[in-house]
Design a protein around this motif. Structure first.
Motif, PDB file in Angstrom:
ATOM      1  N   ARG A   1       7.708  -3.831  -3.350  1.00 57.87           N
ATOM      2  CA  ARG A   1       7.417  -3.515  -1.827  1.00 57.87           C
ATOM      3  C   ARG A   1       7.562  -4.654  -1.045  1.00 57.87           C
TER       4      ARG A   1
ATOM      5  N   TRP B   1      13.916  -5.224  -2.317  1.00 53.08           N
ATOM      6  CA  TRP B   1      14.635  -3.884  -2.450  1.00 53.08           C
ATOM      7  C   TRP B   1      15.672  -4.004  -3.738  1.00 53.08           C
TER       8      TRP B   1
ATOM      9  N   HIS C   1      10.666   1.216  -4.289  1.00 56.93           N
ATOM     10  CA  HIS C   1      10.377   0.297  -3.246  1.00 56.93           C
ATOM     11  C   HIS C   1       9.504   0.735  -2.382  1.00 56.93           C
ATOM     12  N   LEU C   2       8.447   0.074  -1.912  1.00 56.80           N
ATOM     13  CA  LEU C   2       7.630   0.730  -0.930  1.00 56.80           C
ATOM     14  C   LEU C   2       7.520  -0.326   0.291  1.00 56.80           C
ATOM     15  N   ILE C   3       7.178   0.183   1.402  1.00 61.75           N
ATOM     16  CA  ILE C   3       7.018  -0.654   2.737  1.00 61.75           C
ATOM     17  C   ILE C   3       5.528  -0.482   3.131  1.00 61.75           C
ATOM     18  N   ARG C   4       4.824  -1.565   3.300  1.00 59.68           N
ATOM     19  CA  ARG C   4       3.528  -1.433   3.915  1.00 59.68           C
ATOM     20  C   ARG C   4       3.399  -2.470   5.108  1.00 59.68           C
TER      21      ARG C   4
ATOM     22  N   LEU D   1      10.335  -1.401  11.097  1.00 57.79           N
ATOM     23  CA  LEU D   1      10.747  -0.459  10.177  1.00 57.79           C
ATOM     24  C   LEU D   1      12.211   0.039  10.645  1.00 57.79           C
TER      25      LEU D   1
ATOM     26  N   PRO E   1      11.910   3.178   2.825  1.00 59.50           N
ATOM     27  CA  PRO E   1      10.953   2.966   1.889  1.00 59.50           C
ATOM     28  C   PRO E   1      10.995   4.507   0.957  1.00 59.50           C
ATOM     29  N   ASP E   2      10.707   4.109  -0.408  1.00 62.77           N
ATOM     30  CA  ASP E   2      10.596   5.326  -1.231  1.00 62.77           C
ATOM     31  C   ASP E   2       9.044   5.840  -0.830  1.00 62.77           C
TER      32      ASP E   2
ATOM     33  N   VAL F   1       5.186   5.209   4.284  1.00 66.19           N
ATOM     34  CA  VAL F   1       5.009   3.839   4.649  1.00 66.19           C
ATOM     35  C   VAL F   1       3.294   3.774   4.975  1.00 66.19           C
TER      36      VAL F   1
END
Ligand code: GLU
Length: 296
Positions: A4, A25, A35-38, A58, A68-69, A72
């Motif tokens: 992430r 990534w 791969h996440l985005i927070r 973003l 992001p997969d 978000v």
């Protein structure tokens, strides 16, 4: 299992942040995990423009290919999760002001963190009641001086003594260290690639992960990006965000080439996308310190 990238929406991302996102990534894709985005907007009340800044962050990430997969995640919408975690930890109330801590504590560590001397740990019930009437308490973990060793992919073993750090501030806001650990556990994050300013926080966070019954992720802390005089790159260094660079005729694609070049994965003027970089990526190689803008 997942990786992430977790920006705080305090200001636009600069090329150093974007480079860390790219490595994060690449490391996730290389390991075959999402791969996440927070968005770490717990301080949203203090940062008024947080939603707008986060939206720009973003968009900038997407412009260089870091999408992001999955959804978000916004920390400001997950307060119940953090509160539930606080209730599962050994904690005590702390009424100390910053000043009191500064007077009682030993000198700050290299990373600026001042270990809490434990003043409020052993207060009597009467003293506690008296102090509670003066100011609302923060909540600290009772870590009992635990010594924790974590593994960083490039730095190797990192050992730290865990002090009684704050998990809920006295304004009620949950602390960064708490939220990041709760989220990484809840989201199944198994690899954390981030800036090496957080390396010294990782023993603390690993302690928390274990205290919550989990396991810390594998850490990989990416070295600093510096300006021409060797100081950590910052917004005040001028042309450092995608928007600044666009004003000088730089497309996001050219910025990605520069980032790839700083990682030894392509020529500085070679058109690339993330998949091309991935094909050449070796997760064992530590990204070198990057001086920005690169000398011509
Ligand atoms: N939100 C933190 C920052 O922007 C990063 C947290 C993390 O990657 O653990 O500095």
């Amino acid at each position: 299992m997942a990786g992430r990238f977790a920006p705080s929406p305090t200001s636009d991302l600069h090329v150093g942040n974007l480079r860390t996102a790219v490595v994060s990534w690449l490391a996730a894709r290389h390991a075959g995990v999402p791969h996440l985005i927070r968005v770490e907007d717990l301080d949203a009340t203090r940062v008024k423009a947080a939603p707008e800044v986060a939206t720009r962050q973003l968009a900038d990430l997407a412009a260089i290919g870091v999408v992001p997969d999955g959804e978000v995640v916004w920390q400001s919408r997950r307060l119940d999760l953090y509160e539930a975690a606080v209730n599962r930890l050994p904690t005590y109330e702390c009424y100390c002001t910053r000043r009191e801590i500064a007077e009682a504590a030993s000198a700050p560590h290299d990373d600026g963190h001042r270990p809490y001397p434990g003043t409020c740990r052993e207060l009597s019930a009467a003293a506690r009641a008296a102090r509670r009437a003066e100011r609302p308490p923060a909540l600290r973990v009772d870590a009992r001086g635990a010594v924790v060793t974590v593994r960083d992919r490039w730095a190797g073993e990192v050992t730290g003594t865990v002090d009684d750090f704050v998990v809920r501030r006295n304004d009620g806001a949950h602390a960064y260290n708490l939220a990041v650990v709760v989220d990484d556990l809840e989201q199944g994050v198994t690899q954390v690639v981030r800036g090496d300013d957080l390396l010294t926080s990782s023993p603390r966070q690993a302690w928390l992960a274990r205290a919550l019954g989990g396991t810390e992720p594998e850490y990989a802390h990416v070295g600093l990006v510096t300006n021409a005089v060797g100081a950590r790159l910052a917004k005040r260094d001028g042309v450092v965000t995608l928007a600044d660079l666009a004003g000088q005729g730089w497309t996001p694609g050219r910025v990605l080439s520069l980032i790839g070049n700083s990682l030894g994965l392509c020529e500085a003027d070679e058109p690339v996308d993330l998949d091309a970089l991935l094909a050449r990526f070796d997760p064992a190689l530590r990204p070198e310190v990057w001086v920005f803008p690169p000398a011509r």
